[in-house]
Write a protein that holds these residues in place. Sequence first.
Motif, PDB file in Angstrom:
ATOM      1  N   TRP A   1      -9.180   4.190  -4.039  1.00 15.44           N
ATOM      2  CA  TRP A   1      -8.329   5.076  -3.243  1.00 15.44           C
ATOM      3  C   TRP A   1      -7.126   4.318  -2.695  1.00 15.44           C
ATOM      4  O   TRP A   1      -6.004   4.843  -2.680  1.00 15.44           O
ATOM      5  CB  TRP A   1      -9.135   5.688  -2.097  1.00 15.44           C
ATOM      6  CG  TRP A   1     -10.260   6.545  -2.577  1.00 15.44           C
ATOM      7  CD1 TRP A   1     -11.590   6.238  -2.590  1.00 15.44           C
ATOM      8  CD2 TRP A   1     -10.146   7.854  -3.170  1.00 15.44           C
ATOM      9  NE1 TRP A   1     -12.310   7.260  -3.138  1.00 15.44           N
ATOM     10  CE2 TRP A   1     -11.451   8.274  -3.496  1.00 15.44           C
ATOM     11  CE3 TRP A   1      -9.087   8.704  -3.439  1.00 15.44           C
ATOM     12  CZ2 TRP A   1     -11.724   9.508  -4.086  1.00 15.44           C
ATOM     13  CZ3 TRP A   1      -9.343   9.933  -4.025  1.00 15.44           C
ATOM     14  CH2 TRP A   1     -10.639  10.329  -4.340  1.00 15.44           C
ATOM     15  N   LYS A   2      -7.326   3.090  -2.261  1.00 13.48           N
ATOM     16  CA  LYS A   2      -6.216   2.307  -1.712  1.00 13.48           C
ATOM     17  C   LYS A   2      -5.153   2.027  -2.770  1.00 13.48           C
ATOM     18  O   LYS A   2      -3.949   2.130  -2.500  1.00 13.48           O
ATOM     19  CB  LYS A   2      -6.743   0.984  -1.135  1.00 13.48           C
ATOM     20  CG  LYS A   2      -7.637   1.162   0.098  1.00 13.48           C
ATOM     21  CD  LYS A   2      -8.110  -0.185   0.623  1.00 13.48           C
ATOM     22  CE  LYS A   2      -9.011  -0.015   1.832  1.00 13.48           C
ATOM     23  NZ  LYS A   2      -9.497  -1.309   2.370  1.00 13.48           N
ATOM     24  N   VAL A   3      -5.591   1.668  -3.969  1.00 16.19           N
ATOM     25  CA  VAL A   3      -4.640   1.389  -5.045  1.00 16.19           C
ATOM     26  C   VAL A   3      -3.878   2.664  -5.413  1.00 16.19           C
ATOM     27  O   VAL A   3      -2.660   2.635  -5.645  1.00 16.19           O
ATOM     28  CB  VAL A   3      -5.375   0.815  -6.280  1.00 16.19           C
ATOM     29  CG1 VAL A   3      -4.422   0.714  -7.470  1.00 16.19           C
ATOM     30  CG2 VAL A   3      -5.974  -0.549  -5.961  1.00 16.19           C
ATOM     31  N   CYS A   4      -4.581   3.786  -5.446  1.00 10.95           N
ATOM     32  CA  CYS A   4      -3.921   5.055  -5.758  1.00 10.95           C
ATOM     33  C   CYS A   4      -2.868   5.394  -4.705  1.00 10.95           C
ATOM     34  O   CYS A   4      -1.741   5.774  -5.040  1.00 10.95           O
ATOM     35  CB  CYS A   4      -4.952   6.183  -5.846  1.00 10.95           C
ATOM     36  SG  CYS A   4      -5.936   6.172  -7.359  1.00 10.95           S
ATOM     37  N   TRP A   5      -3.214   5.260  -3.430  1.00 15.93           N
ATOM     38  CA  TRP A   5      -2.285   5.607  -2.355  1.00 15.93           C
ATOM     39  C   TRP A   5      -1.064   4.690  -2.337  1.00 15.93           C
ATOM     40  O   TRP A   5       0.048   5.146  -2.080  1.00 15.93           O
ATOM     41  CB  TRP A   5      -3.001   5.548  -1.015  1.00 15.93           C
ATOM     42  CG  TRP A   5      -3.987   6.659  -0.812  1.00 15.93           C
ATOM     43  CD1 TRP A   5      -3.906   7.922  -1.300  1.00 15.93           C
ATOM     44  CD2 TRP A   5      -5.218   6.588  -0.086  1.00 15.93           C
ATOM     45  NE1 TRP A   5      -5.002   8.662  -0.917  1.00 15.93           N
ATOM     46  CE2 TRP A   5      -5.819   7.868  -0.158  1.00 15.93           C
ATOM     47  CE3 TRP A   5      -5.871   5.599   0.635  1.00 15.93           C
ATOM     48  CZ2 TRP A   5      -7.040   8.160   0.448  1.00 15.93           C
ATOM     49  CZ3 TRP A   5      -7.088   5.893   1.244  1.00 15.93           C
ATOM     50  CH2 TRP A   5      -7.666   7.161   1.144  1.00 15.93           C
ATOM     51  N   VAL A   6      -1.274   3.411  -2.616  1.00 18.33           N
ATOM     52  CA  VAL A   6      -0.183   2.446  -2.519  1.00 18.33           C
ATOM     53  C   VAL A   6       0.749   2.507  -3.720  1.00 18.33           C
ATOM     54  O   VAL A   6       1.971   2.418  -3.579  1.00 18.33           O
ATOM     55  CB  VAL A   6      -0.752   1.014  -2.365  1.00 18.33           C
ATOM     56  CG1 VAL A   6       0.343  -0.031  -2.536  1.00 18.33           C
ATOM     57  CG2 VAL A   6      -1.413   0.856  -1.002  1.00 18.33           C
ATOM     58  N   ALA A   7       0.191   2.691  -4.920  1.00 17.27           N
ATOM     59  CA  ALA A   7       1.009   2.550  -6.124  1.00 17.27           C
ATOM     60  C   ALA A   7       0.907   3.704  -7.109  1.00 17.27           C
ATOM     61  O   ALA A   7       1.922   4.272  -7.516  1.00 17.27           O
ATOM     62  CB  ALA A   7       0.628   1.236  -6.828  1.00 17.27           C
ATOM     63  N   ILE A   8      -0.305   4.092  -7.497  1.00 15.48           N
ATOM     64  CA  ILE A   8      -0.470   5.024  -8.614  1.00 15.48           C
ATOM     65  C   ILE A   8       0.021   6.423  -8.266  1.00 15.48           C
ATOM     66  O   ILE A   8       0.746   7.049  -9.043  1.00 15.48           O
ATOM     67  CB  ILE A   8      -1.941   5.066  -9.080  1.00 15.48           C
ATOM     68  CG1 ILE A   8      -2.375   3.684  -9.552  1.00 15.48           C
ATOM     69  CG2 ILE A   8      -2.110   6.096 -10.193  1.00 15.48           C
ATOM     70  CD1 ILE A   8      -3.818   3.611 -10.008  1.00 15.48           C
ATOM     71  N   SER A   9      -0.374   6.931  -7.093  1.00 14.84           N
ATOM     72  CA  SER A   9       0.025   8.296  -6.715  1.00 14.84           C
ATOM     73  C   SER A   9       1.536   8.451  -6.565  1.00 14.84           C
ATOM     74  O   SER A   9       2.103   9.446  -7.026  1.00 14.84           O
ATOM     75  CB  SER A   9      -0.691   8.712  -5.425  1.00 14.84           C
ATOM     76  OG  SER A   9      -2.089   8.826  -5.658  1.00 14.84           O
ATOM     77  N   PRO A  10       2.245   7.505  -5.913  1.00 15.51           N
ATOM     78  CA  PRO A  10       3.712   7.627  -5.889  1.00 15.51           C
ATOM     79  C   PRO A  10       4.326   7.625  -7.290  1.00 15.51           C
ATOM     80  O   PRO A  10       5.279   8.361  -7.560  1.00 15.51           O
ATOM     81  CB  PRO A  10       4.151   6.401  -5.088  1.00 15.51           C
ATOM     82  CG  PRO A  10       2.992   6.106  -4.193  1.00 15.51           C
ATOM     83  CD  PRO A  10       1.781   6.422  -5.018  1.00 15.51           C
ATOM     84  N   ALA A  11       3.765   6.813  -8.200  1.00 10.77           N
ATOM     85  CA  ALA A  11       4.269   6.809  -9.582  1.00 10.77           C
ATOM     86  C   ALA A  11       4.001   8.139 -10.253  1.00 10.77           C
ATOM     87  O   ALA A  11       4.820   8.652 -11.026  1.00 10.77           O
ATOM     88  CB  ALA A  11       3.619   5.674 -10.368  1.00 10.77           C
ATOM     89  N   PHE A  12       2.846   8.715  -9.963  1.00  9.40           N
ATOM     90  CA  PHE A  12       2.493  10.041 -10.477  1.00  9.40           C
ATOM     91  C   PHE A  12       3.524  11.082 -10.045  1.00  9.40           C
ATOM     92  O   PHE A  12       3.917  11.950 -10.828  1.00  9.40           O
ATOM     93  CB  PHE A  12       1.091  10.392  -9.956  1.00  9.40           C
ATOM     94  CG  PHE A  12       0.793  11.855  -9.833  1.00  9.40           C
ATOM     95  CD1 PHE A  12       0.354  12.586 -10.927  1.00  9.40           C
ATOM     96  CD2 PHE A  12       0.913  12.500  -8.612  1.00  9.40           C
ATOM     97  CE1 PHE A  12       0.061  13.925 -10.805  1.00  9.40           C
ATOM     98  CE2 PHE A  12       0.619  13.841  -8.483  1.00  9.40           C
ATOM     99  CZ  PHE A  12       0.198  14.557  -9.593  1.00  9.40           C
ATOM    100  N   LEU A  13       3.992  10.987  -8.816  1.00  9.69           N
ATOM    101  CA  LEU A  13       4.996  11.926  -8.325  1.00  9.69           C
ATOM    102  C   LEU A  13       6.316  11.751  -9.048  1.00  9.69           C
ATOM    103  O   LEU A  13       7.027  12.719  -9.317  1.00  9.69           O
ATOM    104  CB  LEU A  13       5.189  11.738  -6.817  1.00  9.69           C
ATOM    105  CG  LEU A  13       4.011  12.183  -5.947  1.00  9.69           C
ATOM    106  CD1 LEU A  13       4.178  11.653  -4.531  1.00  9.69           C
ATOM    107  CD2 LEU A  13       3.896  13.689  -5.936  1.00  9.69           C
ATOM    108  N   ALA A  14       6.645  10.507  -9.378  1.00  2.00           N
ATOM    109  CA  ALA A  14       7.916  10.233 -10.044  1.00  2.00           C
ATOM    110  C   ALA A  14       7.983  10.893 -11.414  1.00  2.00           C
ATOM    111  O   ALA A  14       9.012  11.430 -11.819  1.00  2.00           O
ATOM    112  CB  ALA A  14       8.128   8.728 -10.172  1.00  2.00           C
ATOM    113  N   VAL A  15       6.843  10.922 -12.143  1.00  2.00           N
ATOM    114  CA  VAL A  15       6.857  11.529 -13.482  1.00  2.00           C
ATOM    115  C   VAL A  15       6.689  13.036 -13.416  1.00  2.00           C
ATOM    116  O   VAL A  15       6.794  13.714 -14.432  1.00  2.00           O
ATOM    117  CB  VAL A  15       5.753  10.931 -14.381  1.00  2.00           C
ATOM    118  CG1 VAL A  15       5.911   9.436 -14.504  1.00  2.00           C
ATOM    119  CG2 VAL A  15       4.364  11.293 -13.875  1.00  2.00           C
TER     120      VAL A  15
END
Length: 552
Positions: free
Chosen positions: A488-502
């Motif tokens: 969850w921490k990795v998703c919140w810090v990096a993966i989820s924001p990248a998901f929003l970008a695409v």
Amino acid sequence: MPHQEQVMVHGNLCAPGPPNNAGYNSNPVPVIIQTESRDKWSKKMDFLLSVIGFAVDLGNVWRFPYICYQNGGGAFLIPYVLMAVFGGVPLFYMELALGQFHRTGAISIWKHICPIFKGIGFAICIIALYVSFYYNTIIAWALFYFYSSFSSTLPWTSCDNAWNTENCTNYFGKDNVTWTNYSRSPAEEFYTRNVLAVHESSGLGDVGYIRWQLMLCLFLIFTIVYFSLWKGVKTSGKVVWVTATLPYVVLLILMIRGATLPGAWKGVVFYLNPKWEKLKETSVWVDAAAQIFFSLGPGFGVLLALSSYNPFNNNCYRDAIVTSLVNCLTSFVSGFVIFTVLGYMAEQRNVNVEDVARDKGPSLLFITYPEAIANMVGSTFFAIIFFVMMITLGLDSTFGGLEAIITAVMDEQTKFGTLFNVTFFINLLFLFCKGGAYVVKLLEEFGVGSPIIAIVFLEATAVSWFYGINRFSNDIKSMLGYTPGLFWKVCWVAISPAFLAVSLNKDPLTLFDYEFPDWSITVGYIIGASSFMWIPIYMVYKLLNKITTTPN
């Protein structure tokens, strides 16, 4: 009026401070706790049904099936599930936890996270208002259909009505019917010429006058919404027991009926037949990200508002998982409801399923599906329950959007009541002119899409990097008794924001045969900027205020 107080507690909860992930303060800090004066959910199920009702909306019924078959059928489920696991669900969980911990709405919450980002709260409220405009319009159209369904012969069955043209072609129950590019079904002409009357408008520059029939539908819907929300979650929590559960009963009935129709299997095969080569296309992954984001609905302020009325130790982690699963499964099942009927229509027209599966958005619900229902045995019954389902799905989304606005503004200690409701109703009337459908399309494309994705990107960044992922994790630990895992921490810090970008993806702007003029696109960008602009405006205000109040 909701009220909060601050108490001093010892523990691992940091007050808003420097943007330092590692910064962790064990000193007593102010923490918001729920007091008796703040509304609470009467039952846990009131909250769950409210969240499910908001997340499961008309988009689950019309958008997912279309996006699925367009992007590889069964193969599309792979990027869809991956985007849900690494993007949609973590953001959903984040918002539930934020609202539950800080006990406040989309505006006031930033005083506790990072005050300079408070403009995000104002932007969210404006977007929630646009969404409410949109859904109230769709519900009013559905109510018009619902009223029209009380007839032994549905009015969109034949070409013998006053609104029909020479292009009207009725192919059901007839042999050797020629279908051309100029042919229009009775259902299409009922929608465009009788309900919307867009043929009497030349476009956005000439929207015409208000259609009184739709205005009456709006007034009835507005009355239902007003009295469902007038005592906050105490009343809305009871209403959702009907509006959130009834759609599932109707979906089950329609799925069983669709499975018994001739040609239904063609639709199912077309829906799920995997096209693995599609996975190589970037657009498929972009569509998967956009679909799961708009389906779960983080960033609209609704999850913050609804979870703010929960008990402090409510298991928001389990709530996020359960409601996300229900949402995704509903989208998948809705595909069977839609495509069994499309297969039936293809059988009747003697064409391929792809030739009748071109409609998307509201046209799928107001043209394609009603057209198929009109030619079923017991058409009146199925039409009535179908439009009841549409109305209840739209009401749930409206409840959530307006609850987000009400909670955010009331938490700011602002008087808010009848004046807002009257203003809201008057502004909506513009969407019920004869060219109102063009305004609705403009609002749908520019008022919500890109602005909300950009806003949630900033929200995720502010929470993870400015408020601090460690501080946020400790907040969750204080509620649930355990710290979120590394995933969850990795998703919140990096993966989820990248998901929003695409997720950013803009389709060409079209409606029926109307080509939107260049100036309307400029207006659209202004609509989009009307929400997002409050973020930099508030930042500048906050910085200037800091400079002017700082002693020399």
